[in-house]
Scaffold this active site. Structure first.
Site, PDB file in Angstrom:
ATOM      1  N   HIS A 147      24.615 -34.628  72.467  1.00 56.10           N
ATOM      2  CA  HIS A 147      23.916 -33.512  71.815  1.00 56.10           C
ATOM      3  C   HIS A 147      24.791 -32.753  70.816  1.00 56.10           C
ATOM      4  O   HIS A 147      24.310 -31.816  70.184  1.00 56.10           O
ATOM      5  CB  HIS A 147      23.416 -32.554  72.898  1.00 56.10           C
ATOM      6  CG  HIS A 147      24.546 -31.946  73.664  1.00 56.10           C
ATOM      7  ND1 HIS A 147      25.373 -32.691  74.477  1.00 56.10           N
ATOM      8  CD2 HIS A 147      25.030 -30.684  73.695  1.00 56.10           C
ATOM      9  CE1 HIS A 147      26.298 -31.907  74.986  1.00 56.10           C
ATOM     10  NE2 HIS A 147      26.123 -30.685  74.540  1.00 56.10           N
ATOM     11  N   ASP A 148      26.076 -33.119  70.719  1.00 47.78           N
ATOM     12  CA  ASP A 148      26.970 -32.446  69.770  1.00 47.78           C
ATOM     13  C   ASP A 148      27.282 -33.306  68.546  1.00 47.78           C
ATOM     14  O   ASP A 148      27.965 -32.855  67.629  1.00 47.78           O
ATOM     15  CB  ASP A 148      28.320 -32.129  70.443  1.00 47.78           C
ATOM     16  CG  ASP A 148      28.205 -31.094  71.549  1.00 47.78           C
ATOM     17  OD1 ASP A 148      27.288 -30.260  71.506  1.00 47.78           O
ATOM     18  OD2 ASP A 148      29.063 -31.117  72.455  1.00 47.78           O
ATOM     19  N   GLU A 205      34.292 -33.613  80.223  1.00 51.06           N
ATOM     20  CA  GLU A 205      34.353 -33.581  78.762  1.00 51.06           C
ATOM     21  C   GLU A 205      35.710 -32.992  78.422  1.00 51.06           C
ATOM     22  O   GLU A 205      35.988 -31.838  78.726  1.00 51.06           O
ATOM     23  CB  GLU A 205      33.241 -32.709  78.175  1.00 51.06           C
ATOM     24  CG  GLU A 205      33.189 -32.844  76.645  1.00 51.06           C
ATOM     25  CD  GLU A 205      32.705 -31.593  75.920  1.00 51.06           C
ATOM     26  OE1 GLU A 205      32.266 -31.704  74.769  1.00 51.06           O
ATOM     27  OE2 GLU A 205      32.788 -30.487  76.495  1.00 51.06           O
ATOM     28  N   ASP A 256      25.179 -30.443  84.419  1.00 48.46           N
ATOM     29  CA  ASP A 256      26.236 -29.999  83.520  1.00 48.46           C
ATOM     30  C   ASP A 256      26.894 -28.800  84.177  1.00 48.46           C
ATOM     31  O   ASP A 256      26.224 -27.833  84.538  1.00 48.46           O
ATOM     32  CB  ASP A 256      25.613 -29.577  82.182  1.00 48.46           C
ATOM     33  CG  ASP A 256      26.461 -29.973  81.008  1.00 48.46           C
ATOM     34  OD1 ASP A 256      27.653 -29.634  81.014  1.00 48.46           O
ATOM     35  OD2 ASP A 256      25.936 -30.612  80.080  1.00 48.46           O
ATOM     36  N   ASP A 310      31.917 -29.515  81.496  1.00 49.22           N
ATOM     37  CA  ASP A 310      32.030 -29.070  80.111  1.00 49.22           C
ATOM     38  C   ASP A 310      33.452 -28.590  79.796  1.00 49.22           C
ATOM     39  O   ASP A 310      34.025 -27.822  80.568  1.00 49.22           O
ATOM     40  CB  ASP A 310      31.035 -27.904  79.916  1.00 49.22           C
ATOM     41  CG  ASP A 310      30.832 -27.529  78.460  1.00 49.22           C
ATOM     42  OD1 ASP A 310      30.339 -28.372  77.699  1.00 49.22           O
ATOM     43  OD2 ASP A 310      31.164 -26.378  78.091  1.00 49.22           O
ATOM     44  N   ASP A 334      10.765 -29.530  79.283  1.00 53.88           N
ATOM     45  CA  ASP A 334      10.850 -28.908  80.609  1.00 53.88           C
ATOM     46  C   ASP A 334      11.057 -29.945  81.714  1.00 53.88           C
ATOM     47  O   ASP A 334      11.053 -31.154  81.468  1.00 53.88           O
ATOM     48  CB  ASP A 334       9.616 -28.029  80.880  1.00 53.88           C
ATOM     49  CG  ASP A 334       8.316 -28.735  80.521  1.00 53.88           C
ATOM     50  OD1 ASP A 334       8.210 -29.933  80.826  1.00 53.88           O
ATOM     51  OD2 ASP A 334       7.407 -28.092  79.927  1.00 53.88           O
ATOM     52  N   ASP A 373       8.031 -31.774  76.423  1.00 53.31           N
ATOM     53  CA  ASP A 373       7.398 -30.506  76.790  1.00 53.31           C
ATOM     54  C   ASP A 373       6.058 -30.818  77.456  1.00 53.31           C
ATOM     55  O   ASP A 373       5.333 -31.697  76.994  1.00 53.31           O
ATOM     56  CB  ASP A 373       7.191 -29.679  75.516  1.00 53.31           C
ATOM     57  CG  ASP A 373       6.548 -28.332  75.811  1.00 53.31           C
ATOM     58  OD1 ASP A 373       6.711 -27.838  76.941  1.00 53.31           O
ATOM     59  OD2 ASP A 373       5.888 -27.783  74.908  1.00 53.31           O
TER      60      ASP A 373
HETATM   61  O1  ISL Z   1      30.445 -29.717  69.122  1.00 57.03           O
HETATM   62  C1  ISL Z   1      31.565 -30.058  68.959  1.00 57.03           C
HETATM   63  C2  ISL Z   1      31.843 -30.986  67.945  1.00 57.03           C
HETATM   64  O2  ISL Z   1      32.390 -30.215  66.907  1.00 57.03           O
HETATM   65  C3  ISL Z   1      32.698 -29.619  69.795  1.00 57.03           C
HETATM   66  O3  ISL Z   1      33.617 -28.818  69.185  1.00 57.03           O
HETATM   67  C4  ISL Z   1      32.133 -28.974  71.020  1.00 57.03           C
HETATM   68  O4  ISL Z   1      31.997 -27.627  70.857  1.00 57.03           O
HETATM   69  C5  ISL Z   1      33.060 -29.306  72.136  1.00 57.03           C
HETATM   70  O5  ISL Z   1      33.013 -30.676  72.254  1.00 57.03           O
HETATM   71  C6  ISL Z   1      32.633 -28.660  73.437  1.00 57.03           C
HETATM   72  O6  ISL Z   1      31.318 -28.992  73.742  1.00 57.03           O
HETATM   73  C7  ISL Z   1      30.723 -28.508  74.885  1.00 57.03           C
HETATM   74  O7  ISL Z   1      30.951 -27.126  75.103  1.00 57.03           O
HETATM   75  C8  ISL Z   1      30.373 -26.218  74.159  1.00 57.03           C
HETATM   76  C9  ISL Z   1      28.917 -26.521  73.853  1.00 57.03           C
HETATM   77  O8  ISL Z   1      28.528 -25.809  72.718  1.00 57.03           O
HETATM   78  C10 ISL Z   1      28.667 -27.993  73.622  1.00 57.03           C
HETATM   79  O9  ISL Z   1      27.311 -28.246  73.418  1.00 57.03           O
HETATM   80  C11 ISL Z   1      29.226 -28.723  74.821  1.00 57.03           C
HETATM   81  O10 ISL Z   1      28.967 -30.105  74.775  1.00 57.03           O
HETATM   82  C12 ISL Z   1      30.526 -24.861  74.746  1.00 57.03           C
HETATM   83  O11 ISL Z   1      30.045 -24.824  76.052  1.00 57.03           O
END
Ligand code: ISL
Length: 540
Positions: free
Chosen positions: A319-320, A250, A97, A197, A28, A20
């Site tokens: 990030h997931d 993804e 993305d 995505d 940002d 930030d």
């Molecule tokens: O986060 C997860 C692990 O349980 C997955 O189910 C995830 O939701 C899936 O991999 C899809 O992820 C992507 O699309 C989602 C978003 O929330 C995630 O951050 C993104 O990486 C919806 O756009």
């Protein structure tokens, strides 16, 4: 065309949590610009930015309300242009993305679409109820069902994710044309491709009831359908082929067979994929129920994919997902050792390696103690569902602790100061208390740190053709041991990994190229979590 994306190391930025500069507690674009020299020094050649578009942030930007503007939290389009210009000067390619399975419900298209007479009606998937019930029995990725009734329309709309993320209708050619325009907009600006995505669920084959399952009932009607393959080829033909760019998809619930089809260069769909099987090896059916991690299973799955697919996107974090050192390594007893070992593994595999922000300093899972510190919509939904199902409170917390997405979203740890140098304001998500020990500033000064090791390993890969493009051959996988080779016709590198906290032995010959410990030669003994690279002649 040159496939430069196969020769570079990629780095994912989750912009909210990176740096930030204006004190609003949210990372940002100026923060990213400020850190470009850091990324260059690390050896990064590709930058993937998680969404920075305008969004009401129901799912932190994965719900886009305008694909052509920057969220004011992140900055302005002029700053985005600046970022692209400065990154190009440093020879860092930036990919965006591309979230096109769904938009935000606040997107103009959806707002219009709520009117049954609107030309936008068909942009989304609207259905009347089924004798007072929802149109089908599908369930969503976020632990709720996936139809929402809209009063104004008198019908339900489909959302595979949150109800603020309505799915687009890919049977409508106008939707595909809109997406092509958005892609052109960004490619013309100078981005070098897209991380797509949940790209393999965009086309729904039918809206029939699905076979009842514990999770994601309905998936057989939308995972990797022929319709998706067709759209991907169309996007390549009409847009991507006209630019020097690449795509990484993804792809959820892919098998080696479907992944092969999606990424086979002769079919012209995606350039590489993020698959999930290795990330699921510590889960019992769903990620929320974890079993004990075993390196053997993990490495077997990695080796299987290395052999089945010619070129994949390799990753241990994003990030997931929880932090890899906490999950696959040992963040208590062998923090540095296991983080370095994971670095060697990731960067020695065939495919494009993706490092997630903070992985290069061994950031760990969060140290939170209660649910009010959690911000992620998925975790909040799952916790609510588990409460409804009467799971004991301590177990519910354990689920979030081990699997919650906020584990990876805590602010980047730049220094030992206030808020880890991430912000001068109040961070949108709590900073991990261990930033006093684990941070960039400390590690930059320490030649034996994880960060210094990452720099060394990335540089090694960047200049080594065997690691960049050699074949992959698995040699041994057993409990706590993974040995494989990267080879050309004449030469090879043997990668020997002790995937355990105990000393070990493995006899291998070759000149020592690199080790995660300080040593001058290899005598067959391995320290806890040690990884070594040996060079030799390819005699196989
Ligand atoms: O986060 C997860 C692990 O349980 C997955 O189910 C995830 O939701 C899936 O991999 C899809 O992820 C992507 O699309 C989602 C978003 O929330 C995630 O951050 C993104 O990486 C919806 O756009």
């Amino acid at each position: 065309m040159k496939t430069w994306w196969r020769d570079r190391v990629a780095y994912q930025i989750y912009p909210r949590s990176f740096q930030d500069t204006d004190g609003n507690g949210i990372g940002d674009l100026r923060g990213i610009i400020k850190r470009l020299p850091y990324l260059k020094e690390l050896g990064i050649g590709i930058l993937w930015l998680s969404p920075v578009y305008r969004s009401p942030n129901d799912d932190n930007g994965y719900d886009i309300s305008d694909y052509r503007s920057i969220h004011p939290d992140f900055g302005t389009m002029a700053e985005m242009d600046k970022l692209l210009e400065l990154a190009a000067k440093l020879d860092i390619k930036v990919i965006m993305d591309l979230v096109i399975n769904h938009t935000s419900d606040e997107h103009e298209w959806f707002q219009q679409s709520r009117d049954p007479e609107s030309p936008y009606r068909d942009y989304y998937i609207w259905r009347p109820g089924n004798n007072g019930k929802k149109p089908n029995n599908w369930t969503s990725f976020f632990a709720e069902d996936c139809w929402e009734y809209d009063d104004r329309s008198g019908e339900y709309f489909l959302h595979l994710f949150s109800k603020k993320q309505p799915d687009l209708n890919y049977r409508n050619p106008k939707v595909i044309e809109e997406i092509k325009d958005i892609m052109r907009f960004w490619l013309e600006k100078g981005v070098s491709g897209f991380r797509c995505d949940v790209i393999n669920v965009i086309f729904k084959d039918s809206l029939e009831d699905g076979r009842k399952r514990l999770i994601l009932t309905g998936q057989e009607h939308y995972v990797t359908c022929e319709g998706t393959h067709t759209i991907l080829r169309e996007l390549r033909r009409d847009v991507l082929s006209q630019f020097d760019c690449f795509t990484v998809g993804e792809t959820v619930m892919v098998t080696p067979k479907t992944a092969f089809d999606l990424s086979d260069p002769s079919r012209g769909e995606l350039d590489m994929l993020f698959s999930f099987e290795h990330m699921d090896t510590d889960a019992i059916i769903v990620k929320w129920f974890k079993k004990r991690f075993t390196s053997q299973k993990f490495c077997e799955v990695i080796a299987k994919w290395q052999t089945a697919i010619d070129w994949n996107a390799n990753y241990f974090e994003n990030h997931d997902q929880p932090r890899s050192v906490s999950r696959f390594g040992d963040d208590k007893n062998f923090h540095d050792e296991s983080a370095k070992m994971l670095c060697v593994l990731l960067l020695s595999l065939r495919g494009t390696p993706f490092i997630y922000q903070g992985q290069e300093i061994g950031m760990t899972n969060f140290d939170y103690t209660s649910m009010d510190q959690i911000r992620d919509i998925e975790s909040l939904n799952v916790y609510r569902l588990a409460t409804r199902l009467c799971f004991p409170k301590s177990y519910r917390w354990k689920m979030i602790l081990r699997s919650g997405r906020d584990n990876a979203r805590t602010p980047m740890q730049w220094n030992a100061g206030k808020n880890a140098g991430f912000t001068a304001g109040t961070p949108w998500l709590g900073v991990n208390g261990n930033h006093q020990q684990i941070n960039v500033e400390v590690q930059e000064k320490d030649p034996s740190s994880i960060l210094s090791f990452y720099k060394k390993m990335i540089r090694f890969r960047n200049y080594n053709d065997l690691l960049k493009s050699g074949g992959f051959r698995s040699v041994a996988i057993s409990s706590g041991l993974f040995v494989f080779e990267r080879y050309s016709e004449k030469d090879k590198i043997t990668v020997v990994i002790n995937f355990s906290g105990k000393s070990s032995r493995y006899d291998a010959s070759g000149k020592l190229l690199l080790s995660t410990y300080a040593r001058n030669d290899y005598d067959g003994t391995l320290q806890p979590y040690e990884a070594v690279l040996l060079s030799g002649r390819n005699e196989a």
